[in-house]
Structure formats: C-alpha cells, structure tokens
Design an enzyme around this catalytic site. Structure first.
Site, mmCIF file in Angstrom:
data_model
loop_
_atom_site.group_PDB
_atom_site.id
_atom_site.type_symbol
_atom_site.label_atom_id
_atom_site.label_comp_id
_atom_site.label_asym_id
_atom_site.label_seq_id
_atom_site.Cartn_x
_atom_site.Cartn_y
_atom_site.Cartn_z
ATOM 1 N N SER A 53 0.927 -1.743 -0.119
ATOM 2 C CA SER A 53 0.194 -0.138 -0.128
ATOM 3 C C SER A 53 1.277 1.367 0.085
ATOM 4 C CB SER A 53 -1.079 -0.131 1.596
ATOM 5 O OG SER A 53 -0.111 -0.457 2.157
ATOM 6 N N CYS A 98 -4.000 -4.679 -7.662
ATOM 7 C CA CYS A 98 -3.567 -3.412 -7.570
ATOM 8 C C CYS A 98 -3.993 -2.683 -9.186
ATOM 9 C CB CYS A 98 -1.833 -2.987 -7.285
ATOM 10 S SG CYS A 98 -1.179 -4.256 -8.883
HETATM 11 P P1 NAD Z 1 -0.006 -3.657 3.212
HETATM 12 O O1 NAD Z 1 1.191 -2.335 2.308
HETATM 13 O O2 NAD Z 1 -0.641 -3.372 4.454
HETATM 14 O O3 NAD Z 1 1.902 -4.759 3.157
HETATM 15 C C1 NAD Z 1 2.962 -4.722 1.865
HETATM 16 C C2 NAD Z 1 3.901 -5.510 3.288
HETATM 17 O O4 NAD Z 1 4.235 -4.277 3.837
HETATM 18 C C3 NAD Z 1 3.780 -7.161 3.940
HETATM 19 O O5 NAD Z 1 4.588 -7.688 3.474
HETATM 20 C C4 NAD Z 1 3.142 -5.915 5.579
HETATM 21 O O6 NAD Z 1 3.426 -7.183 6.388
HETATM 22 C C5 NAD Z 1 4.501 -4.976 5.274
HETATM 23 N N1 NAD Z 1 3.762 -3.678 6.720
HETATM 24 C C6 NAD Z 1 2.556 -3.442 6.418
HETATM 25 N N2 NAD Z 1 2.495 -2.900 7.649
HETATM 26 C C7 NAD Z 1 3.501 -2.345 8.120
HETATM 27 C C8 NAD Z 1 3.972 -1.497 8.494
HETATM 28 N N3 NAD Z 1 3.628 -0.388 9.126
HETATM 29 N N4 NAD Z 1 5.522 -1.092 8.261
HETATM 30 C C9 NAD Z 1 6.103 -1.876 6.885
HETATM 31 N N5 NAD Z 1 5.373 -2.517 7.044
HETATM 32 C C10 NAD Z 1 4.294 -3.240 6.959
HETATM 33 O O7 NAD Z 1 -0.366 -4.104 1.279
HETATM 34 P P2 NAD Z 1 -1.032 -5.344 1.160
HETATM 35 O O8 NAD Z 1 -2.621 -4.594 2.174
HETATM 36 O O9 NAD Z 1 -0.446 -6.162 1.856
HETATM 37 O O10 NAD Z 1 -0.907 -5.019 -0.094
HETATM 38 C C11 NAD Z 1 -2.801 -4.161 -0.704
HETATM 39 C C12 NAD Z 1 -2.059 -3.524 -0.884
HETATM 40 O O11 NAD Z 1 -0.625 -3.571 -1.973
HETATM 41 C C13 NAD Z 1 -2.314 -2.354 -1.701
HETATM 42 O O12 NAD Z 1 -2.481 -0.915 -1.652
HETATM 43 C C14 NAD Z 1 -2.110 -2.421 -3.558
HETATM 44 O O13 NAD Z 1 -2.501 -1.732 -4.172
HETATM 45 C C15 NAD Z 1 -0.633 -2.911 -3.281
HETATM 46 N N6 NAD Z 1 -0.040 -3.232 -4.574
HETATM 47 C C16 NAD Z 1 0.619 -3.087 -5.566
HETATM 48 C C17 NAD Z 1 1.308 -3.230 -6.133
HETATM 49 C C18 NAD Z 1 1.807 -2.561 -7.441
HETATM 50 O O14 NAD Z 1 2.578 -3.177 -7.907
HETATM 51 N N7 NAD Z 1 1.566 -1.715 -6.856
HETATM 52 C C19 NAD Z 1 1.005 -4.532 -6.828
HETATM 53 C C20 NAD Z 1 0.426 -5.434 -5.267
HETATM 54 C C21 NAD Z 1 -0.237 -4.483 -4.871
#
Ligand code: NAD
Length: 504
Positions: free
Chosen positions: A236, A291
């Site tokens: 995200s 995404c």
């Molecule tokens: P997320 O940001 O919650 O988590 C992603 C990663 O970050 C995970 O491994 C998680 O453990 C870690 N994380 C979560 N909170 C954290 C924090 N406070 N501090 C450090 N690390 C942390 O995302 P999600 O819910 O797993 O995935 C969905 C999101 O990913 C959506 O926003 C989607 O659009 C995005 N996404 C983007 C792409 C792209 O190519 N741009 C591709 C796939 C997903």
C-alpha cells in the site's frame, strides 16, 4: 476441473527458511493465517525478531561469495530447471495460494503463470547482462562496461499476489548474482515456503534464497540492516512511502510500489458490450484485490446509460464462492476486517450522494469473508468511495461530458498505476496515451500489466523510486555498473606524465 482440497485439520506452524532449511521462530509471537473461504484459522505464522532477520542476512551474505562466481551459463541452466519444475507443479502452488488467499484456482494458476514469464525472461540472463565495449577509445586504450550484483537484497511483498510478486523480485535478483531475503505478507505466506523448497530441489545453493516471516518488526530490521544493499517493496502507498524513505535514508537502493485507483474511460463510440465485459472482469476478478483492478469507470457523454445497464445485467451472473470450487469465478476477501471495510464504502455511499445500483452485501455467503460485486453510480471526487483505494469488488461510475474531463480526473488523481480507454477512435486513443499520467496504459485492454520483457510500475503515489520492477529495469535495479579502462602498452614507452589524461 472439479478439484477440491480439504482445509488442513490442524493449525499448522509456518516457519522461516534460512540457509536452505526451515527454521522455527523464537520470538514467541505468531500471526494467524486463515482460509478466507471458511473463515477458519489454518496456520500460525512465526513472526521474526531482528536477530532472525540478521541470521537470514548472514546466510545470504555467506552464499553471495560463491553464488556471484557461478558462470552465466550455469546460472541460466539452473533457471531453465526452475522454470520446468514450476511449470509442472504450478497447480500445486496455486492450491496452496487459493487456500490462504481465497482467489479462485484458475486465477491462482494465472498468477503463477504470469510469474513464470518473469522466470522465462531471466533464463536469457547471458544476453541481459551483455555490456558495451569500445575498442581504441584512445590510442591503445579500450573501454568497457560491466554490470555486477549488489550483494544481499531484500523483497517485501503484499498479500494479493503471494507467488507472482515475489517472483518479480527474486527471479531477476538471483539471476543477476545477488542473494535474496524475502519477507512475504503475513496473511498468505505458504507459497513462499513452497517456492523455497522448489528452488532447493532445482539445485539453488543454500542461502541464496531465504524467507523471514514477520510484521513491522521484521520489515524494520530489513530496512535497518547494514548488509542489505537494496530493497524492493510492493504494497500500500503509506507503507511504500515509509519503506522508500527509510531504506534510502540508510543508503540502500529502493523501489517501492504502492496502491492504485485505476480509471477506465469509456468514450461514446466504444462497443458497449465489450466495455461492459471488460469492466466486470477487471473490477471483480480476484474480488477486486488487484493493484491493476479497474475500480472506477468514467463514462463520457451518452454512453453512461447503456454502459451502466450492461454492467448491471452482467453482475448477477458472476459466480461467487469457495475458490476451490471450479464453478466459482470470484472468491472471498482476504480477512473479515478487510471485507467489513470494503462493505462500509457501499453502506456509506448514499450518505455521500452516490447511488448504489447493486449492493454486494446482499446474498453473500455467510461462511468466510465474502462480499458480492457492488456497483455505485454518481461517484465523484471528494467522496470517500472515489478518493480511497477500496481494494475490493466495488466498482464506481463517474459520469462526465467530455474526453478532457475524463483525462483530467485521471491526471488529478494522486495515484498513477494503470488506466485504460475504450474507444473505436484510434486518434482519441493515441491522444490519451500522450496525455495521461499513469505508468501503464491500456487501449481497449482493461488490465494492462506489461509482459515480462517490459517493466511494471506506476507513476505518482503508485511508485517511489526511479526503477520499475522486472523486465529491463529490474535487471538494472539489481545490478550496478562498472566501467573499465584498459591498456597494454610496451613498458619501454612508459614515462611519468602529471598532465590530465586526455583521450586523443
Ligand atoms: P500492505 O502495505 O499492508 O503490506 C505490504 C507489506 O508491508 C507486507 O509484507 C506487510 O507485512 C508489510 N507491512 C504492513 N504494515 C507495515 C508497517 N506498518 N510497517 C512496515 N511494514 C508493514 O499491503 P497489502 O494489504 O498486503 O497489499 C495490498 C496493497 O498492495 C494495495 O494497496 C495494492 O494496491 C498494493 N499493491 C500494489 C502493487 C503494485 O504493483 N503497485 C501490486 C500489488 C499490490
């Protein structure tokens, strides 16, 4: 296909993978893993301490010394073996993926297959690492460039593509001679362990690929670790920004891909049925947890009424159910909390002045984390349903009068991941490609994910960093350049010369 698998009877402990073997966690902290189709907990994930992250980095650092000496031919041969094994067993990992993520099995197989394309691209690594050579750049002097691996690199991945997104990272990283530490999403971690075992079976030396399970503690340990040279992140936008700022402040190279709000513009001359098919497929596939999902349709002029009607007609035909049931087209959402959050946008839409045409809360299966497709009309900037990345099966429609207004909406949006235009007018499509501020553009293609020999990445708040992921930019990201100037003069001609070297 009539495949079904039973959810595991007992909650399984999910460990780390360090130095070529499973390693049980020592933190005493765990995170639950669910089968989203039933709502039952199926796993307990070990959450790493900084010491465990360090253990993985040390294993990777040690393995790097040997791995970087492997010839390109030998590495390429190994990649062909990895490709064959994964291709043969992609359904196996797809089932594991569906059991933790919830997406339907055919979609999970599609995810693995798109990931495989990145591995196939990496099989050509000898060509990808070819460099430049200038003979006689100066008299008797040759100049050439080489690209070398960075060392230990890390990947932090989201829940929505638990096999493919890690492949976007580990395949080019390892192919170019780096060693890798993966921190997968804590919500669906098992495909990463499966991958680790497959890579070992294929002959990858221990320590080249490591997995640390964990949450923010593990992520922060990765970002702080002095022996990690580069970090790839997908997730995200707020976390992408945090990861990018922290990693680069520690001197690491970083690419951090964030969230999205992908608009699909439909011009008045578009084929309405084709546009409606595309909108329904791209909005509700994988329950909207992509995404590159289309979350906002922008209907220009008088196409709005017939288009909305065509989308509405198609929605009841979308079969929602357990992803292991071959007849299901759309599975559950990842967690109960996420399902409830997504549903809240439908609940709050009328209060914001939007019109709920199809309410996906009605008739959703009781077990598991299901929500059926929803359609909201008259969604406009300023509404939460417009501003937020909903990341679920909720499609908004905005009506505008002109092409310029439609493009203005995309360009004013803080995200810039993907966008699409549906039209039969080649001139309008070409103008759109020129005008629009997004990293990936579809012309009559609703989900324009680039093939593996191009690179994937958004603009604006959808990407922090200056390198897109996989493809040529992925190879670039995981390597650094060195330029060698060489001469082999006759020692008899050697003399001291304090002048500044000139090239003529
Ligand atoms: P997320 O940001 O919650 O988590 C992603 C990663 O970050 C995970 O491994 C998680 O453990 C870690 N994380 C979560 N909170 C954290 C924090 N406070 N501090 C450090 N690390 C942390 O995302 P999600 O819910 O797993 O995935 C969905 C999101 O990913 C959506 O926003 C989607 O659009 C995005 N996404 C983007 C792409 C792209 O190519 N741009 C591709 C796939 C997903």
């Amino acid at each position: 296909m009539t495949d079904t698998i039973e959810a595991p009877q007992a909650v399984k402990q999910i460990n780390h993978w360090i130095g070529g073997r499973r390693v049980a966690g020592t933190s005493g902290r765990t995170s639950p893993v669910y089968n989203p189709a039933t709502g039952e907990q199926t796993g307990a994930l070990d959450l790493a301490t900084p010491a465990e992250v360090d253990q993985a980095v040390r294993a990777a650092k040690q393995a790097f010394e040997t791995w970087r000496t492997w010839s390109l031919a030998k590495r390429a041969e190994l990649f062909f073996t990895i490709r064959e094994l994964l291709h043969e067993r992609r359904e196996e990992v797809a089932k594991i993926l569906t059991a933790e993520h919830g997406k339907v099995l055919s979609d999970a197989i599609g995810e693995v297959t798109r990931g495989l394309e990145v591995i196939e691209f990496c099989c050509g690594l000898p060509s990808l690492l070819k460099s430049e050579f200038s003979e006689q750049a100066s008299t008797g002097i040759d100049v050439y460039s080489i690209r070398q691996p960075l060392g230990v690199v890390a990947g932090i991945t989201p829940f929505n593509f638990p096999a493919m997104v890690p492949m976007w990272m580990w395949a080019p990283a390892i192919a170019t001679g780096n060693t890798f530490v993966l921190k997968p999403s804590e919500k669906d971690p098992s495909p990463s362990l499966w991958t680790a075992e497959l890579l070992k079976e294929a002959g990858l030396p221990d320590g080249v690929f490591n997995v640390v399970m964990g949450d923010k503690v593990a992520v922060d340990a990765v970002l702080e670790h002095p022996d990690i040279a580069a970090v790839s992140f997908v997730g995200s936008t707020p976390i992408a920004r945090y990861v990018y700022e922290t990693a680069t402040s520690k001197g690491k190279r970083c690419q951090a891909l964030g969230g999205a709000k992908n608009h699909m513009i439909v011009l008045p001359d578009a084929d309405v049925d084709m546009a409606a098919d595309a909108a329904v497929s791209a909005a509700y596939g994988s329950a909207g947890e992509r995404c590159m999902a289309v979350s906002q349709v922008v209907a220009v002029g008088n196409v709005a009424e017939p288009l909305i009607e065509a989308i509405k007609q198609r929605i009841p035909n979308v079969k929602v159910g357990d992803g292991m049931d071959a007849s299901s087209e759309m599975g559950p959402l990842i967690t109960k909390e996420h399902r409830d959050r997504v549903a809240s946008y439908v609940e709050n839409a009328p209060g914001e002045g939007a019109t709920v045409l199809v309410d996906g809360r009605e008739g959703a299966p009781d077990d598991g984390f299901f929500l059926k497709p929803s359609l909201i009309d008259n969604v406009r900037p300023g509404m939460k349903a417009y501003e937020d990345e909903i990341f679920g099966p909720v499609l908004g429609v905005t009506r505008v009068d002109t092409y310029d207004e439609a493009v203005g909406l995309v360009n004013d949006n803080p995200y810039g991941n993907g966008t699409a235009i549906f039209t039969r007018d080649g001139g309008a499509a070409r103008q759109f490609q020129f005008d629009v501020q997004a990293g990936m553009v579809g012309i009559n293609v609703p989900i324009p994910v680039p093939v593996a020999y191009y690179s994937f990445g958004g603009w604006k708040a959808s990407l922090f960093g200056d390198r897109h992921i996989y493809g040529p930019e992925g190879i670039d990201f995981y390597t650094r350049g060195k330029v060698v100037t060489s001469r082999w003069p006759d020692p008899a001609t050697s003399k001291v010369d304090l002048g500044f070297p000139q090239t003529r």
